[in-house]
Write a protein that holds these residues in place. Structure first.
Motif, mmCIF file in Angstrom:
data_model
loop_
_atom_site.group_PDB
_atom_site.id
_atom_site.type_symbol
_atom_site.label_atom_id
_atom_site.label_comp_id
_atom_site.label_asym_id
_atom_site.label_seq_id
_atom_site.Cartn_x
_atom_site.Cartn_y
_atom_site.Cartn_z
ATOM 1 N N ALA A 27 4.802 -33.988 -5.029
ATOM 2 C CA ALA A 27 5.710 -34.839 -4.263
ATOM 3 C C ALA A 27 5.759 -34.358 -2.821
ATOM 4 C CB ALA A 27 7.109 -34.801 -4.873
ATOM 5 N N PRO A 28 6.092 -35.265 -1.896
ATOM 6 C CA PRO A 28 6.247 -34.860 -0.506
ATOM 7 C C PRO A 28 7.355 -33.802 -0.370
ATOM 8 C CG PRO A 28 6.241 -37.249 -0.698
ATOM 9 C CD PRO A 28 6.326 -36.695 -2.087
ATOM 10 N N VAL A 35 3.971 -28.929 -5.414
ATOM 11 C CA VAL A 35 3.369 -29.154 -6.729
ATOM 12 C C VAL A 35 4.123 -28.255 -7.709
ATOM 13 C CG1 VAL A 35 1.287 -28.985 -8.132
ATOM 14 C CG2 VAL A 35 1.120 -29.684 -5.738
ATOM 15 N N ASP A 36 4.686 -28.862 -8.730
ATOM 16 C CA ASP A 36 5.463 -28.127 -9.722
ATOM 17 C C ASP A 36 4.938 -28.439 -11.113
ATOM 18 O OD1 ASP A 36 8.146 -27.032 -8.306
ATOM 19 O OD2 ASP A 36 7.563 -28.924 -7.380
ATOM 20 N N THR A 37 4.826 -27.407 -11.943
ATOM 21 C CA THR A 37 4.380 -27.565 -13.324
ATOM 22 C C THR A 37 5.508 -27.168 -14.259
ATOM 23 O OG1 THR A 37 2.067 -27.197 -12.774
ATOM 24 C CG2 THR A 37 2.715 -26.775 -15.054
ATOM 25 N N PHE A 38 5.729 -27.996 -15.270
ATOM 26 C CA PHE A 38 6.774 -27.772 -16.262
ATOM 27 C C PHE A 38 6.127 -27.717 -17.639
ATOM 28 C CE2 PHE A 38 8.391 -29.995 -12.642
ATOM 29 C CZ PHE A 38 9.532 -29.283 -12.318
ATOM 30 N N SER A 39 6.596 -26.794 -18.452
ATOM 31 C CA SER A 39 6.058 -26.616 -19.798
ATOM 32 C C SER A 39 7.235 -26.369 -20.731
ATOM 33 C CB SER A 39 5.111 -25.411 -19.812
ATOM 34 O OG SER A 39 4.687 -25.138 -21.121
ATOM 35 N N SER A 40 7.291 -27.160 -21.801
ATOM 36 C CA SER A 40 8.384 -27.006 -22.748
ATOM 37 C C SER A 40 8.008 -27.717 -24.045
ATOM 38 C CB SER A 40 9.678 -27.587 -22.164
ATOM 39 O OG SER A 40 10.781 -27.236 -22.986
ATOM 40 N N ILE A 57 9.848 -37.640 -20.848
ATOM 41 C CA ILE A 57 9.675 -36.289 -20.293
ATOM 42 C C ILE A 57 9.732 -36.335 -18.771
ATOM 43 C CG2 ILE A 57 8.025 -34.400 -20.022
ATOM 44 C CD1 ILE A 57 7.159 -35.096 -22.991
ATOM 45 N N TYR A 58 9.008 -37.288 -18.170
ATOM 46 C CA TYR A 58 9.005 -37.434 -16.711
ATOM 47 C C TYR A 58 10.431 -37.663 -16.206
ATOM 48 C CZ TYR A 58 8.068 -39.385 -12.074
ATOM 49 O OH TYR A 58 8.067 -39.622 -10.735
ATOM 50 N N ASP A 59 11.151 -38.596 -16.828
ATOM 51 C CA ASP A 59 12.517 -38.894 -16.405
ATOM 52 C C ASP A 59 13.427 -37.676 -16.534
ATOM 53 O OD1 ASP A 59 11.733 -41.494 -15.826
ATOM 54 O OD2 ASP A 59 12.642 -42.358 -17.642
ATOM 55 N N SER A 60 13.264 -36.916 -17.601
ATOM 56 C CA SER A 60 14.072 -35.714 -17.809
ATOM 57 C C SER A 60 13.807 -34.669 -16.725
ATOM 58 C CB SER A 60 13.769 -35.135 -19.193
ATOM 59 O OG SER A 60 14.444 -33.919 -19.381
ATOM 60 N N VAL A 61 12.538 -34.473 -16.401
ATOM 61 C CA VAL A 61 12.176 -33.499 -15.363
ATOM 62 C C VAL A 61 12.720 -33.938 -14.006
ATOM 63 C CG1 VAL A 61 10.225 -32.538 -14.058
ATOM 64 C CG2 VAL A 61 10.171 -32.557 -16.561
ATOM 65 N N VAL A 62 12.561 -35.216 -13.680
ATOM 66 C CA VAL A 62 13.033 -35.720 -12.380
ATOM 67 C C VAL A 62 14.561 -35.672 -12.297
ATOM 68 C CG1 VAL A 62 13.171 -37.795 -10.943
ATOM 69 C CG2 VAL A 62 10.977 -37.067 -11.887
ATOM 70 N N GLN A 63 15.228 -35.905 -13.414
ATOM 71 C CA GLN A 63 16.691 -35.810 -13.417
ATOM 72 C C GLN A 63 17.130 -34.377 -13.097
ATOM 73 O OE1 GLN A 63 18.574 -36.957 -17.102
ATOM 74 N NE2 GLN A 63 20.623 -36.774 -16.249
ATOM 75 N N ALA A 64 16.405 -33.402 -13.637
ATOM 76 C CA ALA A 64 16.730 -31.995 -13.383
ATOM 77 C C ALA A 64 16.260 -31.523 -12.010
ATOM 78 C CB ALA A 64 16.114 -31.116 -14.472
ATOM 79 N N HIS A 65 15.256 -32.212 -11.441
ATOM 80 C CA HIS A 65 14.666 -31.827 -10.151
ATOM 81 C C HIS A 65 14.511 -33.082 -9.285
ATOM 82 C CE1 HIS A 65 13.719 -27.897 -11.879
ATOM 83 N NE2 HIS A 65 13.404 -28.575 -12.962
ATOM 84 N N PRO A 66 15.610 -33.581 -8.713
ATOM 85 C CA PRO A 66 15.582 -34.857 -7.983
ATOM 86 C C PRO A 66 14.585 -34.907 -6.831
ATOM 87 C CG PRO A 66 17.845 -34.120 -8.334
ATOM 88 C CD PRO A 66 16.944 -33.012 -8.774
ATOM 89 N N ALA A 67 14.225 -33.779 -6.253
ATOM 90 C CA ALA A 67 13.254 -33.782 -5.151
ATOM 91 C C ALA A 67 11.888 -34.284 -5.601
ATOM 92 C CB ALA A 67 13.127 -32.384 -4.549
ATOM 93 N N LEU A 68 11.653 -34.325 -6.906
ATOM 94 C CA LEU A 68 10.366 -34.789 -7.431
ATOM 95 C C LEU A 68 10.365 -36.279 -7.764
ATOM 96 C CD1 LEU A 68 9.552 -31.750 -9.734
ATOM 97 C CD2 LEU A 68 8.494 -32.326 -7.536
ATOM 98 N N THR A 73 2.029 -37.867 -10.906
ATOM 99 C CA THR A 73 1.617 -36.993 -12.002
ATOM 100 C C THR A 73 0.195 -36.530 -11.739
ATOM 101 O OG1 THR A 73 3.048 -38.140 -13.554
ATOM 102 C CG2 THR A 73 1.230 -36.850 -14.485
ATOM 103 N N VAL A 74 0.022 -35.227 -11.675
ATOM 104 C CA VAL A 74 -1.294 -34.628 -11.480
ATOM 105 C C VAL A 74 -1.908 -34.276 -12.836
ATOM 106 C CG1 VAL A 74 -2.515 -32.665 -10.448
ATOM 107 C CG2 VAL A 74 -0.607 -33.726 -9.232
ATOM 108 N N PHE A 75 -1.048 -33.870 -13.784
ATOM 109 C CA PHE A 75 -1.529 -33.474 -15.105
ATOM 110 C C PHE A 75 -0.435 -33.721 -16.121
ATOM 111 C CE2 PHE A 75 -2.027 -30.376 -18.542
ATOM 112 C CZ PHE A 75 -3.326 -30.624 -18.936
ATOM 113 N N PHE A 76 -0.823 -34.207 -17.314
ATOM 114 C CA PHE A 76 0.108 -34.359 -18.420
ATOM 115 C C PHE A 76 -0.626 -34.089 -19.720
ATOM 116 C CE2 PHE A 76 2.094 -37.028 -21.776
ATOM 117 C CZ PHE A 76 3.314 -36.379 -21.834
#
Length: 83
Positions: A27-28, A35-40, A57-68, A73-76
Motif C-alpha cells: 500500500a502507499p 509491504v506487510d506480510t501476515f501469517s495466522s 481474511i483481507y477484510d480482517s487484516v485491513v480492519q486491524a491495519h487501516p493504513a493497508l 495483494t502481492v501474495f496469498f
C-alpha cells in the motif's frame, strides 16, 4: 503408566484453526510503499469458497491495519493446517 490421548496425533487442532494463511499486502505510504506480510490460522465456515475465505481474511487484516485499506495483494496462500 501414562494414558494415551483419545484423538489422533494427526488430527487437525481446530483450536488453532483448520487452515493456515499467508497474506502480503502493498500500500502507499509516506515516502513510498509499505509491504506487510501476515501469517495466522483461520477456520472457514462449512462450504466456504477460497474467494470468500480470502475476502474475510483481507477484510480482517485491513480492519486491524487501516493504513493497508485499498492495498494490493502481492501474495496469498491458504492451506489446510495439517502436515
Amino acid at each position: 503408566m501414562p494414558t494415551q490421548p483419545t484423538t489422533s496425533e494427526h488430527a487437525p487442532n481446530t483450536a488453532s484453526g483448520t487452515h493456515h494463511y499467508i497474506l502480503t499486502l502493498q500500500a502507499p505510504a509516506p515516502g513510498g510503499l509499505r509491504v506487510d506480510t501476515f501469517s495466522s490460522t483461520a477456520t472457514p465456515h462449512a462450504g466456504c469458497t477460497r474467494a470468500e475465505a480470502y475476502r474475510a481474511i483481507y477484510d480482517s487484516v485491513v480492519q486491524a491495519h487501516p493504513a493497508l485499506a485499498g492495498g494490493s495483494t502481492v501474495f496469498f496462500s491458504l492451506e489446510p493446517n495439517t502436515i
